[in-house]
Design an enzyme around this catalytic site. Structure first.
Site, PDB file in Angstrom:
ATOM      1  N   HIS A 143       0.809  -1.222   0.000  1.00  0.00           N
ATOM      2  CA  HIS A 143       0.000   0.000   0.000  1.00  0.00           C
ATOM      3  C   HIS A 143       0.844   1.275   0.000  1.00  0.00           C
ATOM      4  O   HIS A 143       0.300   2.361  -0.185  1.00  0.00           O
ATOM      5  CB  HIS A 143      -0.962   0.012   1.201  1.00  0.00           C
ATOM      6  CG  HIS A 143      -2.276   0.649   0.892  1.00  0.00           C
ATOM      7  ND1 HIS A 143      -3.387   0.509   1.700  1.00  0.00           N
ATOM      8  CD2 HIS A 143      -2.678   1.436  -0.136  1.00  0.00           C
ATOM      9  CE1 HIS A 143      -4.411   1.173   1.171  1.00  0.00           C
ATOM     10  NE2 HIS A 143      -4.000   1.750   0.060  1.00  0.00           N
ATOM     11  N   ASP A 157      -6.666  -6.467   2.768  1.00  0.00           N
ATOM     12  CA  ASP A 157      -6.824  -6.834   4.179  1.00  0.00           C
ATOM     13  C   ASP A 157      -8.015  -6.116   4.815  1.00  0.00           C
ATOM     14  O   ASP A 157      -8.349  -6.364   5.983  1.00  0.00           O
ATOM     15  CB  ASP A 157      -5.538  -6.641   4.982  1.00  0.00           C
ATOM     16  CG  ASP A 157      -5.157  -5.197   5.284  1.00  0.00           C
ATOM     17  OD1 ASP A 157      -6.030  -4.303   5.253  1.00  0.00           O
ATOM     18  OD2 ASP A 157      -3.961  -4.949   5.574  1.00  0.00           O
ATOM     19  N   ASP A 184      -3.119   3.510   8.112  1.00  0.00           N
ATOM     20  CA  ASP A 184      -1.974   3.868   7.269  1.00  0.00           C
ATOM     21  C   ASP A 184      -1.605   5.343   7.386  1.00  0.00           C
ATOM     22  O   ASP A 184      -1.240   5.994   6.400  1.00  0.00           O
ATOM     23  CB  ASP A 184      -2.226   3.495   5.802  1.00  0.00           C
ATOM     24  CG  ASP A 184      -2.241   1.993   5.579  1.00  0.00           C
ATOM     25  OD1 ASP A 184      -1.892   1.257   6.508  1.00  0.00           O
ATOM     26  OD2 ASP A 184      -2.624   1.560   4.467  1.00  0.00           O
ATOM     27  N   ASP A 235      -9.602  -0.478   4.149  1.00  0.00           N
ATOM     28  CA  ASP A 235      -8.394  -1.002   4.785  1.00  0.00           C
ATOM     29  C   ASP A 235      -8.720  -1.453   6.199  1.00  0.00           C
ATOM     30  O   ASP A 235      -9.634  -0.914   6.836  1.00  0.00           O
ATOM     31  CB  ASP A 235      -7.337   0.111   4.838  1.00  0.00           C
ATOM     32  CG  ASP A 235      -5.913  -0.388   4.887  1.00  0.00           C
ATOM     33  OD1 ASP A 235      -5.662  -1.420   5.544  1.00  0.00           O
ATOM     34  OD2 ASP A 235      -5.042   0.253   4.281  1.00  0.00           O
ATOM     35  N   HIS A 292       4.405   1.039   4.154  1.00  0.00           N
ATOM     36  CA  HIS A 292       3.018   0.731   3.777  1.00  0.00           C
ATOM     37  C   HIS A 292       2.030   1.114   4.884  1.00  0.00           C
ATOM     38  O   HIS A 292       0.820   1.145   4.636  1.00  0.00           O
ATOM     39  CB  HIS A 292       2.851  -0.730   3.353  1.00  0.00           C
ATOM     40  CG  HIS A 292       2.873  -1.736   4.470  1.00  0.00           C
ATOM     41  ND1 HIS A 292       2.409  -3.028   4.311  1.00  0.00           N
ATOM     42  CD2 HIS A 292       3.324  -1.679   5.752  1.00  0.00           C
ATOM     43  CE1 HIS A 292       2.558  -3.704   5.436  1.00  0.00           C
ATOM     44  NE2 HIS A 292       3.106  -2.906   6.318  1.00  0.00           N
ATOM     45  N   GLU A 335      -1.752  -5.048  -1.522  1.00  0.00           N
ATOM     46  CA  GLU A 335      -1.482  -5.939  -0.387  1.00  0.00           C
ATOM     47  C   GLU A 335      -1.926  -7.385  -0.607  1.00  0.00           C
ATOM     48  O   GLU A 335      -1.978  -8.167   0.344  1.00  0.00           O
ATOM     49  CB  GLU A 335      -2.078  -5.394   0.919  1.00  0.00           C
ATOM     50  CG  GLU A 335      -1.479  -4.073   1.370  1.00  0.00           C
ATOM     51  CD  GLU A 335      -0.036  -4.145   1.847  1.00  0.00           C
ATOM     52  OE1 GLU A 335       0.495  -5.270   2.001  1.00  0.00           O
ATOM     53  OE2 GLU A 335       0.576  -3.076   2.062  1.00  0.00           O
ATOM     54  N   HIS A 351      -6.323  -1.067   8.306  1.00  0.00           N
ATOM     55  CA  HIS A 351      -5.418  -0.157   9.000  1.00  0.00           C
ATOM     56  C   HIS A 351      -5.594   1.257   8.472  1.00  0.00           C
ATOM     57  O   HIS A 351      -5.955   1.463   7.309  1.00  0.00           O
ATOM     58  CB  HIS A 351      -3.963  -0.593   8.781  1.00  0.00           C
ATOM     59  CG  HIS A 351      -3.718  -2.044   9.048  1.00  0.00           C
ATOM     60  ND1 HIS A 351      -3.923  -3.014   8.072  1.00  0.00           N
ATOM     61  CD2 HIS A 351      -3.303  -2.692  10.160  1.00  0.00           C
ATOM     62  CE1 HIS A 351      -3.633  -4.204   8.584  1.00  0.00           C
ATOM     63  NE2 HIS A 351      -3.265  -4.032   9.842  1.00  0.00           N
ATOM     64  N   ASP A 394      -7.226  -2.007  -0.139  1.00  0.00           N
ATOM     65  CA  ASP A 394      -6.288  -2.928   0.494  1.00  0.00           C
ATOM     66  C   ASP A 394      -7.078  -4.193   0.800  1.00  0.00           C
ATOM     67  O   ASP A 394      -8.083  -4.139   1.522  1.00  0.00           O
ATOM     68  CB  ASP A 394      -5.746  -2.289   1.774  1.00  0.00           C
ATOM     69  CG  ASP A 394      -4.666  -3.119   2.452  1.00  0.00           C
ATOM     70  OD1 ASP A 394      -4.751  -4.362   2.412  1.00  0.00           O
ATOM     71  OD2 ASP A 394      -3.758  -2.525   3.061  1.00  0.00           O
TER      72      ASP A 394
END
Length: 307
Positions: free
Chosen positions: A99, A231, A130, A126, A143, A274, A128, A229
């Site tokens: 990412h 994830d 980030d 996402d 990332h 990712e 996260h 992303d």
């Protein structure tokens, strides 16, 4: 809805990540049939192949950043490639890679918006946020930092890609599905005013209301960029990522997100990042990502007529 031709740009690197493997993501998405899936909707698809850049030296962080120069080199290439396709009136899809590459792709989109007088809206899907910086990152992996760089927080080597600092403003971004945020990162997000629809919020109001709020104000003068992303998804359905976090959206919740974006008719650029085939099971996660892309381009479960 106007059909915009699509350009696929592969970026085979995991230089910004802590776990190797995302460098194989672009080809896994091709094997999963991303070209054919988009072309099925009458869209002209051009695969631009893979960009090239430095290898992953797998070194420790220096001054809070791992692989700063290598990350910058990849992101300059991404910026230039994405900007060329946007200038040609095409819809670029950046196939990552990790990412950190959103620094290059979104800075190119922001530059294009400045050149064309468009408003920018970034939907950041996402697990996260980030938005780490050198002072709060626990790992130095870049990332986990692209949002901060794009908003102008960080060394010029990365924050100035695209020629304007900041590349985007905090109010340009909506983060969806967040459920893993470092303590310092939480304080920073609140301080600069990023709008975050975390999984607690999704649980409370539902994904439809979440997406309605995330898309509020998107209109004919808006360039809508999606940074996906993988994830973002619950690891039970998407195991092929390096940083899994339990409790993510279900298959249907994710499909609803993409269908509502398609309904808006405003999608103009996309990141898919990712995906780590080394951790996947029979390319399941790549196939799911392609399934979501189909929904972005018009596949719908809608069976009943609205009255």
């Amino acid at each position: 809805m106007t059909i915009i031709p699509v350009s696929l740009i592969g970026v085979p690197t995991d230089v910004g990540a802590g776990t190797p493997g995302a460098r194989m993501g672009p080809d896994a998405l091709r094997v999963a049939g991303i070209v054919q899936a988009i072309a099925h909707f009458g869209v002209e698809v051009r695969d631009c192949g893979n960009l090239s850049g430095p290898g992953n030296p797998d070194l420790p962080a220096v001054n809070g950043f791992r692989h700063m120069r290598e990350v910058a080199a990849w992101n300059r290439s991404v910026h230039d490639a994405v900007h060329v396709e946007l200038h040609a009136g095409r819809l670029p899809i950046m196939l990552g890679g990790d990412h950190c590459l959103a620094i290059g792709s979104i800075s190119a989109v922001a530059r294009h918006c400045r050149e064309t007088g468009k408003r920018l809206r970034v939907l950041w899907f996402d697990a996260h946020a980030d938005f780490n910086t050198a002072s709060v990152t626990p790992t130095g992996n870049i990332h986990g930092m692209p949002g901060a760089f794009l908003c102008g927080y960080g060394p010029s080597l990365l924050s100035e890609i695209g020629g304007h600092v900041p590349a985007i403003l905090p109010q340009d971004i909506r983060q969806i599905g967040i459920r893993s945020v470092d303590d310092g990162e939480k304080r920073f997000l609140a301080e600069i005013g990023i709008e975050v629809f975390d999984m607690r919020y999704v649980d409370e109001v539902g994904m439809r209301e979440t997406m309605e709020q995330a898309l509020a104000g998107v209109g004919s003068d808006t360039h809508l960029h999606v940074s996906l992303d993988v994830d973002f998804l619950d690891p039970e359905i998407a195991p092929g990522v390096g940083t899994t976090v339990r409790g993510g959206p279900t298959y249907r919740e994710a499909q609803l997100c993409m269908e509502m974006i398609a309904d808006s008719g405003r999608l103009r650029s996309l990141d898919i990042v990712e995906l780590n085939p080394a951790l996947d099971v029979r390319n399941t996660t790549a196939e799911l990502a392609v399934d979501l892309v189909e929904s972005l381009f018009g596949k719908s479960t809608l069976m009943r007529l609205h009255r």
